[in-house]
Motif scaffolding. Structure first.
Motif, short mmCIF file in Angstrom:
data_model
loop_
_atom_site.label_atom_id
_atom_site.label_comp_id
_atom_site.label_asym_id
_atom_site.label_seq_id
_atom_site.Cartn_x
_atom_site.Cartn_y
_atom_site.Cartn_z
N ILE A 1 0.84 -1.21 0.00
CA ILE A 1 0.00 0.00 0.00
C ILE A 1 0.87 1.26 0.00
O ILE A 1 0.59 2.24 -0.70
N VAL B 1 -3.65 -2.02 -5.99
CA VAL B 1 -4.01 -0.67 -5.51
C VAL B 1 -3.75 0.37 -6.61
O VAL B 1 -4.56 1.28 -6.82
N VAL C 1 -6.54 6.40 -0.80
CA VAL C 1 -6.10 5.00 -0.87
C VAL C 1 -6.86 4.14 0.13
O VAL C 1 -7.39 3.07 -0.22
N LEU D 1 -8.66 1.12 -1.65
CA LEU D 1 -8.42 -0.15 -0.97
C LEU D 1 -9.67 -1.03 -0.86
O LEU D 1 -9.60 -2.23 -1.12
N THR E 1 -0.10 -6.76 -4.35
CA THR E 1 -0.89 -5.75 -3.65
C THR E 1 -0.65 -4.36 -4.24
O THR E 1 -1.60 -3.59 -4.46
#
Length: 318
Positions: free
Chosen positions: A122, A208, A231, A236, A204
């Protein structure tokens, strides 16, 4: 949850059960065509043909492969996959004594790998193109390129042989205190988790970033939302499906890596048990262990697909 989602989930579950049935046939067929059999292994090479034929009949090895497969599959379904050729004890007992150790190793690795990979993924998506993102991306590519056995070997050489900080072997019984547990699991978890973290982090980050490129994110930014809020609260939640797939696929990769790690560190888990069974030609034990690994892999992939279906906003609002 509407009818469309229920039908898709039910179809995926049925597909998973069909795949598991096909895998059971493949596992049985592969172990059946290997040279030698349980009777020969039990009696040794000096057994007479008459004694060997008598034992084969007693063990049911003279029957057709289809009948033996049906009996074995029925035993697997009911929790009785047969008896060990080497010890004569039920295979279920041998697996029950080792399975908690493997589950403990997998749980510790998951607890270490998943939060670290999701957090770094992230952050890389949030700071895309920064020095942190470039450094992390290069590091993950380097880690993914290195197999677990090499990571484990280097970890043993550095931390156990040279620095003498950690033991070279790992035993699940050495968990009487948090310090002993850390020492016992540090090298296996580091070796097993490094590749998993790298894979999960990359997937991941990609999931994203894909959501951040969507049209609705542009509207969110026009409303004045900060990058972190964009985010965490918008991109997310819509990336849950791809991220669930990333987690499931990475953890399924753990199942293959745990075989190598348990052998290198002599960890008393089910993977080490299966490798010992292969060396001793204990086919009932090998078949049961292989089915456990295949079932766990299919369950993880199936759960990932179900999460993707349930988390799909288009399907939820149909």
């Amino acid at each position: 949850m509407n009818l469309t989602i229920l039908r898709m989930v039910a179809g995926r579950v049925l597909s998973g059960l069909g795949s598991l049935l096909a895998v059971s046939a493949v596992v049985f067929a592969i172990t059946a065509v290997l040279p030698g059999d349980a009777a020969q292994e039990k009696l040794g090479q000096e057994a007479t043909p008459e004694t060997l034929a008598s034992l084969r009949k007693e063990m049911g090895l003279d029957r057709s492969p289809l009948l033996r497969y049906a009996d074995w599959l029925g035993g697997v379904v009911t929790g009785d996959p047969g008896k060990s050729v080497v010890t004569g004890l039920p295979v279920a007992e041998a697996i029950a004594s080792r399975l908690p150790n493997s589950l403990l190793l997998a749980a510790v690795t998951t607890a270490f790998a998943v939060p670290l990979a999701l957090g770094l993924g992230i952050l890389c998506a949030l700071w895309r193109g920064s020095a942190f993102d470039r450094f992390t991306s290069m590091t993950t590519v380097a880690v993914v390129s290195v197999p677990e056995f090499l990571v484990a070997t280097l970890a043993v050489l550095v931390f156990a042989v040279q620095l003498k900080w950690l033991p070279a072997l790992s035993y699940a019984v050495d968990v009487s205190s948090p310090g002993e547990m850390l020492r016992s699991f540090a090298l296996p978890v580091l070796s097993l988790g490094s590749v998993i973290v790298a894979q999960m982090l990359r997937m991941t980050r990609a999931a994203v970033i894909d959501q951040l490129a969507a049209a609705y994110i542009e509207m969110v930014r026009l409303k004045g939302a900060t990058a972190a809020r964009t985010v965490l609260f918008h991109a997310l939640p819509n990336a849950v499906g791809p991220i669930a797939n990333a987690v499931a696929l990475s953890l399924s990769y753990l199942l293959g890596g745990v075989i190598i790690i348990e052998v290198i560190f002599n960890y008393p888990g089910i993977a080490k048990l299966m490798v010992d069974g292969v060396a001793q030609r204990d086919m009932p034990l090998v078949q049961a262990c292989a089915m456990i690994f295949c079932s766990a892999y299919l369950i993880l992939v199936m759960l990932a697909d179900v999460c993707s279906i349930v988390a799909n906003p288009r399907l939820r609002h149909q």
